[in-house]
Structures are given as C-alpha cells and as structure tokens.
Design an enzyme around this catalytic site. Structure first.
Site, short mmCIF file in Angstrom:
data_model
loop_
_atom_site.label_atom_id
_atom_site.label_comp_id
_atom_site.label_asym_id
_atom_site.label_seq_id
_atom_site.Cartn_x
_atom_site.Cartn_y
_atom_site.Cartn_z
N LYS A 1 0.82 -1.24 0.00
CA LYS A 1 0.00 0.00 0.00
C LYS A 1 0.84 1.27 0.00
O LYS A 1 0.37 2.33 -0.41
CB LYS A 1 -0.97 0.00 1.20
CG LYS A 1 -2.07 -1.04 1.06
CD LYS A 1 -3.08 -0.95 2.19
CE LYS A 1 -4.05 -2.10 2.10
NZ LYS A 1 -5.13 -2.03 3.10
N ASP B 1 -10.11 2.44 2.20
CA ASP B 1 -10.26 1.64 3.43
C ASP B 1 -10.95 2.43 4.54
O ASP B 1 -11.93 1.97 5.12
CB ASP B 1 -8.88 1.20 3.95
CG ASP B 1 -8.27 0.10 3.09
OD1 ASP B 1 -9.02 -0.71 2.53
OD2 ASP B 1 -7.03 0.05 3.00
N GLY C 1 -2.00 1.58 13.83
CA GLY C 1 -1.24 1.05 12.69
C GLY C 1 -1.76 1.58 11.37
O GLY C 1 -2.45 2.60 11.31
N THR D 1 2.01 1.35 21.63
CA THR D 1 3.15 2.24 21.47
C THR D 1 2.63 3.67 21.30
O THR D 1 2.06 4.02 20.26
CB THR D 1 3.95 1.83 20.20
OG1 THR D 1 4.16 0.42 20.24
CG2 THR D 1 5.28 2.55 20.11
N ILE E 1 -12.61 -4.21 13.42
CA ILE E 1 -12.31 -4.40 11.99
C ILE E 1 -11.86 -5.82 11.69
O ILE E 1 -11.76 -6.21 10.54
CB ILE E 1 -11.31 -3.36 11.43
CG1 ILE E 1 -9.90 -3.57 11.96
CG2 ILE E 1 -11.79 -1.95 11.67
CD1 ILE E 1 -8.84 -2.86 11.10
P1 ATR Z 1 -2.34 -2.84 10.12
O1 ATR Z 1 -1.92 -2.34 8.77
O2 ATR Z 1 -3.16 -4.10 10.07
O3 ATR Z 1 -2.99 -1.79 10.94
P2 ATR Z 1 0.18 -2.50 11.51
O4 ATR Z 1 0.42 -1.23 10.78
O5 ATR Z 1 1.30 -3.45 11.70
O6 ATR Z 1 -0.99 -3.34 10.83
O7 ATR Z 1 -0.44 -2.11 12.95
C1 ATR Z 1 -0.74 -3.04 13.90
C2 ATR Z 1 -1.48 -2.39 15.06
O8 ATR Z 1 -1.84 -3.43 15.98
C3 ATR Z 1 -0.65 -1.41 15.89
O9 ATR Z 1 -1.52 -0.47 16.49
C4 ATR Z 1 -0.04 -2.34 16.93
O10 ATR Z 1 0.41 -1.69 18.10
P3 ATR Z 1 1.93 -1.09 18.17
O11 ATR Z 1 1.88 0.20 17.41
O12 ATR Z 1 2.17 -0.89 19.61
O13 ATR Z 1 2.81 -2.13 17.55
C5 ATR Z 1 -1.23 -3.19 17.25
N1 ATR Z 1 -0.90 -4.48 17.84
C6 ATR Z 1 -0.47 -5.60 17.21
N2 ATR Z 1 -0.32 -6.61 18.09
C7 ATR Z 1 -0.69 -6.11 19.32
C8 ATR Z 1 -0.79 -6.68 20.63
N3 ATR Z 1 -0.46 -7.95 20.87
N4 ATR Z 1 -1.23 -5.87 21.63
C9 ATR Z 1 -1.57 -4.59 21.40
N5 ATR Z 1 -1.51 -4.01 20.18
C10 ATR Z 1 -1.08 -4.76 19.15
#
Ligand code: ATR
Length: 278
Positions: free
Chosen positions: A67, A103, A129, A153, A219
């Site tokens: 993307k 999206d 994310g 984060t 989602i």
């Molecule tokens: P996407 O494109 O599907 O949104 P991404 O950009 O990798 O994927 O983002 C993943 C999101 O899920 C982020 O908000 C991530 O939190 P961090 O920014 O702290 O990494 C969150 N996420 C993934 N696994 C997680 C977990 N086990 N607990 C809490 N948040 C999680």
C-alpha cells in the site's frame, strides 16, 4: 463492448474475498468485466507492477504489503490518500494512474449504517497502525470531532494526530487509562489484529463499564464475531462487525472504477456466510 479489467495485487492474495464482491457489483450494474488476483513476490515488485500497469488494466486494488510501495508508480494521489500515506485503489483515467485510499472511508460508510456521525459523539480508537491511519482520517473528515486514540506504542498514536482537521479534538491514552474511562465513549473502534483467527480467544482490553447504548466495532472479521464483540454484546452494547468494512471499501473502489453506484444490501449476509464457511 469494452470489458472492465480489474484486479488485486498483494502478497499473499489467494484467500481474498474481493473477486467475489466485485463480481457481485458487476452483476448488479450489468458491467462486463473481470477481477483477477495478481500475487507479486516482493523481489520482483517493480518489474511486475510496471508490466501490469501497462497491460491495459483499468484499475486495481492494492493490499499488504504494497500500500505504500505502490505510491511512486502513480501519477497522482487523492489528497486523503496522500495524507494517510497509503493507497489501496488505483484507477487509470485519461492515461494517468491515480491512487485512492478507500479503506478508511469504506469503514466510516459501514459504521454509518449503525450510527450516524455527530460532532457530539465521543469515539475511542484502539490501535494506531496502517488500518487505523485511514480510519482516523476518515472519521475526522466525516463528521466525527472527538476521536481519542489508545495504542500499545504511544509514539505511533502521536503520529496519527498529523491527520487531524482543525476542529478535531483527540487525546492519546494508555490502555490502562482507557479502561478507567470506558464509560465516556459512545463508539469504540478496534483496529489492531488482536483476536484474529487463530488467536480468536484474545481481546485487546476488558470491556467493563461500557456506556449504555455504546457501539463497539471491530475491523477483525475472522471470526465474524470476535471475542471483543462477543463480550460487548453480553454487556448490552450495539456491535458492528468487521466484514462490513470489506464491502464498503469495495463499494467505494467500484464507484471510482466504474462511475456507477452499487448497493451493499444483502451482500452483507452473503459475505458473512462465506467468511464463516471459509
Ligand atoms: P495494520 O496495517 O493491520 O494496521 P500495523 O500497521 O502493523 O498493521 O499495525 C498493527 C497495530 O496493531 C498497531 O496499532 C499495533 O500496536 P503497536 O503500534 O504498539 O505495535 C497493534 N498491535 C499488534 N499486536 C498487538 C498486541 N499484541 N497488543 C496490542 N496491540 C497490538
């Protein structure tokens, strides 16, 4: 008559439900066309995408992990897609390739089916994310004013604030803070992959103390009813399933490609069945 040539690029794409959805839209409009899957390996992306864009294809969707990587290949970007920094829909218009992000807007169209946007509503978004970026931008440009963000984060949540409109009010919270003030929110939107199959028992935060009448939206659509939505339903919340986003982002993309309006209608139930059976 001209055939509308569409497709999806990504890695992997084999399990995608988009060909099924767009075939339904073509049937609805009587448009003669095709929607093909184009799996592309990352090491040959540049060559393959250039060839595809010169092949006579009219438009395509872009999914993970391309993307962002698609952007330098396009001639123009829709302003929101540029702000979000990600494109999921490309269209060829008068020989130029234009990139959009459907999206987030698709998500908000889907959400609007259960709760119309209002400035007074307090929205909480869980996650920051790629998916969250598009959704946040669409929320603040479609009539939602108060949108707080909680993410594991914090710095990534802060980055999202660059997508605000002047009137937007957003607070960054920890998951712990969120749990203490959950009762403040009218709409809670979960945008991370937590709870996605095969980790269907996981739930991003406990849901105690929900505001009466709150909407909880996820989602994640595999499973259709995630643990988060299951808990929310038990608490009396109105729940909003993730597969609707898939349909509405596709609806918006199809409108861009064809210039025709299509309705989601019963496709929602049909898609639910397909996801459940898959
Ligand atoms: P996407 O494109 O599907 O949104 P991404 O950009 O990798 O994927 O983002 C993943 C999101 O899920 C982020 O908000 C991530 O939190 P961090 O920014 O702290 O990494 C969150 N996420 C993934 N696994 C997680 C977990 N086990 N607990 C809490 N948040 C999680």
């Amino acid at each position: 008559m001209k055939i509308l040539k569409l497709g999806l690029i990504g890695h992997p794409v084999e399990q995608s439900l988009s060909p099924w959805i767009h075939t339904r839209f073509m049937e609805q409009t009587g448009i003669d066309g095709e929607y093909k899957l184009y799996p592309i390996e990352p090491d040959v992306f540049d060559k393959k995408i250039t060839a595809l864009m010169q092949s006579g294809i009219d438009g395509f969707n872009i999914t993970v992990p391309y993307k962002q990587r698609i952007i330098p290949f396009l001639d123009e970007l829709d302003p929101d897609a540029a702000k979000i920094g990600a494109v999921n829909t490309a269209v060829r218009k008068n020989g130029k390739w234009i990139g959009y992000n459907t999206d987030g807007s698709g998500y908000v169209r889907a959400l609007e089916q259960v709760i119309p946007p209002k400035e007074s509503l307090h929205v909480l978004m869980l996650g920051a994310g790629g998916a969250a970026r598009g959704i946040y931008r669409a929320l603040v440009t479609h009539g939602f004013r108060h949108v707080d963000i909680a993410n594991r984060t914090a710095s990534k949540a802060e980055e999202l604030l660059q997508l605000q409109e002047p009137e937007t009010i957003s607070e960054i919270l920890t998951f712990q803070e969120v749990q203490q003030q959950l009762a403040d929110y009218d709409v809670i939107i979960h945008t991370t992959s937590v709870g996605m199959s095969p980790n269907a028992a996981e739930q991003i935060i406990p849901l105690t103390n929900l505001k009466p009448g709150a909407v909880v939206s996820d989602i994640v659509y595999k499973p259709i009813e995630t643990q988060l939505l299951h808990t929310a339903k038990q608490q009396g919340a109105l729940i909003h399933h993730g597969h609707s986003m898939l349909l509405y982002q596709a609806q918006y993309a199809f409108e861009i490609w064809s210039g025709r309006q299509v309705v989601v209608g019963d496709l929602l139930n049909q898609l639910e069945q397909r996801v459940t059976e898959a």
